[in-house]
Design a protein around this motif. Structure first.
Motif, PDB file in Angstrom:
ATOM      1  N   ILE A  23       0.907  -1.208   0.115  1.00  0.00           N
ATOM      2  CA  ILE A  23      -0.080  -0.095  -0.190  1.00  0.00           C
ATOM      3  C   ILE A  23       0.962   1.512  -0.096  1.00  0.00           C
ATOM      4  N   VAL A  24       2.005   1.271   0.856  1.00  0.00           N
ATOM      5  CA  VAL A  24       2.857   2.509   0.978  1.00  0.00           C
ATOM      6  C   VAL A  24       3.495   2.595  -0.602  1.00  0.00           C
ATOM      7  N   THR A  25       3.950   1.771  -0.973  1.00  0.00           N
ATOM      8  CA  THR A  25       4.596   1.472  -2.312  1.00  0.00           C
ATOM      9  C   THR A  25       3.755   2.041  -3.544  1.00  0.00           C
ATOM     10  N   VAL A  26       2.602   1.678  -3.574  1.00  0.00           N
ATOM     11  CA  VAL A  26       1.806   2.001  -4.466  1.00  0.00           C
ATOM     12  C   VAL A  26       1.276   3.405  -4.534  1.00  0.00           C
ATOM     13  N   THR A  27       1.071   3.927  -3.045  1.00  0.00           N
ATOM     14  CA  THR A  27       0.694   5.377  -2.797  1.00  0.00           C
ATOM     15  C   THR A  27       2.088   6.342  -3.164  1.00  0.00           C
ATOM     16  N   ALA A  28       3.001   5.604  -2.945  1.00  0.00           N
ATOM     17  CA  ALA A  28       4.306   6.478  -3.209  1.00  0.00           C
ATOM     18  C   ALA A  28       4.325   6.592  -4.782  1.00  0.00           C
ATOM     19  N   ILE A  29       4.239   5.684  -5.448  1.00  0.00           N
ATOM     20  CA  ILE A  29       4.440   5.591  -6.922  1.00  0.00           C
ATOM     21  C   ILE A  29       3.334   6.369  -7.530  1.00  0.00           C
ATOM     22  N   SER A  30       2.026   6.186  -7.114  1.00  0.00           N
ATOM     23  CA  SER A  30       1.055   7.137  -7.557  1.00  0.00           C
ATOM     24  C   SER A  30       1.339   8.637  -7.378  1.00  0.00           C
ATOM     25  N   GLY A  31       1.722   8.852  -6.216  1.00  0.00           N
ATOM     26  CA  GLY A  31       1.836  10.238  -5.712  1.00  0.00           C
ATOM     27  C   GLY A  31       3.075  10.949  -6.799  1.00  0.00           C
ATOM     28  N   LEU A  32       4.287   9.964  -7.023  1.00  0.00           N
ATOM     29  CA  LEU A  32       5.301  10.362  -7.958  1.00  0.00           C
ATOM     30  C   LEU A  32       4.619  10.661  -9.471  1.00  0.00           C
ATOM     31  N   LEU A  33       4.070   9.655  -9.805  1.00  0.00           N
ATOM     32  CA  LEU A  33       3.695   9.699 -11.090  1.00  0.00           C
ATOM     33  C   LEU A  33       2.689  11.195 -11.294  1.00  0.00           C
ATOM     34  N   LEU A  34       1.752  11.456 -10.260  1.00  0.00           N
ATOM     35  CA  LEU A  34       0.823  12.465 -10.365  1.00  0.00           C
ATOM     36  C   LEU A  34       1.825  13.629 -10.131  1.00  0.00           C
ATOM     37  N   PHE A  35       2.824  13.864  -9.514  1.00  0.00           N
ATOM     38  CA  PHE A  35       3.653  14.888  -9.430  1.00  0.00           C
ATOM     39  C   PHE A  35       4.289  14.908 -10.861  1.00  0.00           C
TER      40      PHE A  35
END
Length: 152
Positions: free
Chosen positions: A129-141
């Motif tokens: 969950i933490v990894t997916v959230t971090a990757i999603s945030g990075l892609l959104l950024f």
């Protein structure tokens, strides 16, 4: 995993039922559920005791109170185990205590394995969950940065 108070209560109730059963001459096989409760309760207490040492918050809470509580719980468990051994020596058949201990050890080991596996899976889910959230945030950024630079 159940809390230590519930696990200890389960151990105490199983202890009293086993004691009464042996005194009136019941066979161990008819008390297998209570023997399992005893073993599962001990396994929960063991896993909880192992886990407490690793908790960062546990180090900052009332360490002395936790240590005293754990010590008293272990002492009472030891006393209950000794009492059961004496009852088996008085009322049980030869070798019955050893067979009971073997059964308890196998149930306890299986329950500890299950609890540790559940803990491992929960930790793995949390990591995903933490990894997916971090990757999603990075892609959104990255998307908004590219949009801001008018590349997209």
């Amino acid at each position: 995993m159940i809390d230590p108070i519930s696990a200890f209560a389960a151990v105490k109730s199983a202890h009293s039922v086993i004691m009464q059963g042996i005194k009136i001459g019941k066979d161990l096989s008819s008390m297998s559920g209570y023997i399992s409760r005893w073993a599962v309760g001990e396994a929960n207490l063991d896993v909880k005791a192992e886990k407490k040492g690793r908790s960062l918050l546990g180090r900052f809470s009332s360490v002395e109170a936790q240590a005293i509580e754990a010590h008293l719980r272990k002492e009472e468990l030891r006393n209950m185990r000794n009492e059961l051994r004496e009852i088996f020596a008085l009322y049980g058949s030869p070798g019955q205590w050893e067979r009971l201990q073997a059964e308890i050890a196998s149930v306890r080991a299986e329950k500890k394995r299950q609890l540790k596996e559940a803990e491992r899976q929960a930790e793995r889910r949390k990591t995903i969950i933490v990894t997916v959230t971090a990757i999603s945030g990075l892609l959104l950024f990255i998307y908004y940065e590219l949009k801001l630079l008018k590349i997209i």
